[in-house]
Design a protein around this motif. Structure first.
Motif, PDB file in Angstrom:
ATOM      1  N   TYR A 284      37.561  40.491  39.082  1.00  0.00           N
ATOM      2  CA  TYR A 284      38.138  39.942  37.856  1.00  0.00           C
ATOM      3  C   TYR A 284      37.245  38.835  37.289  1.00  0.00           C
ATOM      4  O   TYR A 284      37.012  38.768  36.070  1.00  0.00           O
ATOM      5  CB  TYR A 284      39.532  39.402  38.146  1.00  0.00           C
ATOM      6  N   LEU A 285      36.751  37.958  38.158  1.00  0.00           N
ATOM      7  CA  LEU A 285      35.902  36.853  37.703  1.00  0.00           C
ATOM      8  C   LEU A 285      34.651  37.365  36.995  1.00  0.00           C
ATOM      9  O   LEU A 285      34.159  36.735  36.053  1.00  0.00           O
ATOM     10  CB  LEU A 285      35.491  35.978  38.893  1.00  0.00           C
ATOM     11  N   LEU A 286      34.143  38.499  37.431  1.00  0.00           N
ATOM     12  CA  LEU A 286      32.922  39.046  36.852  1.00  0.00           C
ATOM     13  C   LEU A 286      33.166  39.772  35.537  1.00  0.00           C
ATOM     14  O   LEU A 286      32.347  39.696  34.619  1.00  0.00           O
ATOM     15  CB  LEU A 286      32.257  40.010  37.844  1.00  0.00           C
TER      16      LEU A 286
ATOM     17  N   GLN B  32      44.026  32.995  47.250  1.00  0.00           N
ATOM     18  CA  GLN B  32      44.154  34.126  46.328  1.00  0.00           C
ATOM     19  C   GLN B  32      42.837  34.865  46.088  1.00  0.00           C
ATOM     20  O   GLN B  32      42.806  35.830  45.337  1.00  0.00           O
ATOM     21  CB  GLN B  32      44.687  33.624  44.973  1.00  0.00           C
ATOM     22  N   MET B  33      41.764  34.401  46.710  1.00  0.00           N
ATOM     23  CA  MET B  33      40.455  34.974  46.410  1.00  0.00           C
ATOM     24  C   MET B  33      40.209  36.273  47.173  1.00  0.00           C
ATOM     25  O   MET B  33      39.332  36.369  48.040  1.00  0.00           O
ATOM     26  CB  MET B  33      39.359  33.954  46.687  1.00  0.00           C
ATOM     27  N   LEU B  34      40.981  37.291  46.840  1.00  0.00           N
ATOM     28  CA  LEU B  34      40.802  38.627  47.402  1.00  0.00           C
ATOM     29  C   LEU B  34      39.724  39.365  46.614  1.00  0.00           C
ATOM     30  O   LEU B  34      39.280  38.913  45.558  1.00  0.00           O
ATOM     31  CB  LEU B  34      42.131  39.379  47.363  1.00  0.00           C
ATOM     32  N   TRP B  35      39.325  40.534  47.085  1.00  0.00           N
ATOM     33  CA  TRP B  35      38.195  41.235  46.479  1.00  0.00           C
ATOM     34  C   TRP B  35      38.410  41.559  45.007  1.00  0.00           C
ATOM     35  O   TRP B  35      37.484  41.460  44.188  1.00  0.00           O
ATOM     36  CB  TRP B  35      37.886  42.518  47.263  1.00  0.00           C
ATOM     37  N   PHE B  36      39.646  41.929  44.636  1.00  0.00           N
ATOM     38  CA  PHE B  36      39.882  42.326  43.250  1.00  0.00           C
ATOM     39  C   PHE B  36      39.842  41.127  42.303  1.00  0.00           C
ATOM     40  O   PHE B  36      39.569  41.289  41.108  1.00  0.00           O
ATOM     41  CB  PHE B  36      41.203  43.096  43.108  1.00  0.00           C
TER      42      PHE B  36
END
Length: 244
Positions: free
Chosen positions: A223-225, A215-219
């Protein structure tokens, strides 16, 4: 221009110091109250038509005094159980990481019920394994994780005695994407329960999210940031009327 730049930098530094002070105040509240305010939520939910509001943020009672420590605080923590209910694998760290980390640190038994395996792209088995790894990072034992794949769930019935239900508050898009800088708003707007994490715990939440490799796509990296849910959770007590 130089003076304007210095003023901006100074303002950012002062704001960050203010954030740190709020977080320290929160940590002091947690250290003082332990699980006392959690027990108070359950008591409030158990009393029919309770006219009194619950303490703001779980910080203090209506009279301004801290919630007293329960006798045998460690035993109280061990006897408390918290169930998080999520829709998809990765929701536990994208939305609930601050609260999960908070309860785990209080030695409360934390459980997770995920209502789908995330099999939309035929990745269900992969996502279950990722979820298990994520729970390990957050401190949820594998035995406390349940994944079901059910499209239709009944909302009928009542909570057992001695339980209360809380709903994660949804905030507007501006508050959602200003990261930890949203903290003063959540701190000063009354809620029934608040959980806040800082740099070290944020790293833990981020590692949990990174367990979801598929699930670790760019968006989601963005989101994490920028998501305030990676740092702050606020909850509202669900009344009997809303449960019905």
């Amino acid at each position: 221009m130089l003076s304007v730049g210095l003023a901006v930098i100074l303002s950012i530094v002062i704001y960050f110091v203010w954030l740190k002070r709020i977080y320290r105040q929160y940590r002091q509240c947690v250290a003082q109250n332990g699980t006392g305010y959690i027990v108070s939520l359950i008591q409030k939910a158990s009393i029919a038509k309770d006219p009194d509001g619950i303490c703001s943020h779980g910080k203090h009672r209506e009279d301004g005094l801290p919630w007293p420590h329960a006798d045998g605080q460690d035993q109280v923590s061990k006897n408390l159980r918290v169930l998080f209910v999520t829709a998809h694998p990765d929701d536990e760290c994208m939305f609930f990481a601050p609260a999960i980390i908070h309860f785990v640190k209080l030695n409360v038994s934390v459980y997770l019920l995920c209502l789908s395996a995330g099999n939309y792209y035929n990745q269900g088995e992969i996502r279950k394994k990722e979820l298990l790894k994520s729970c390990g990072v957050l401190g949820i034992p594998a035995a406390h994780l349940t994944v079901i794949d059910c499209r239709y769930l009944s909302c009928a019935g009542k909570l057992p005695e001695g339980c209360c239900a809380l709903a994660l508050e949804t905030v507007n898009i501006f508050r959602k994407y200003v990261s930890i800088f949203e903290l003063p708003i959540s701190w000063f707007i009354a809620s029934d329960f608040i959980s806040i994490i800082w740099k070290r715990e944020y790293g833990q939440a981020k590692r949990a999210m990174c367990c979801h490799d598929s699930q670790m796509l760019w968006f989601r990296q963005v989101y994490l940031l920028f998501s305030r849910y990676m740092f702050i959770n606020t909850f509202r007590l669900i009344s009997e009327e809303r449960q019905r």
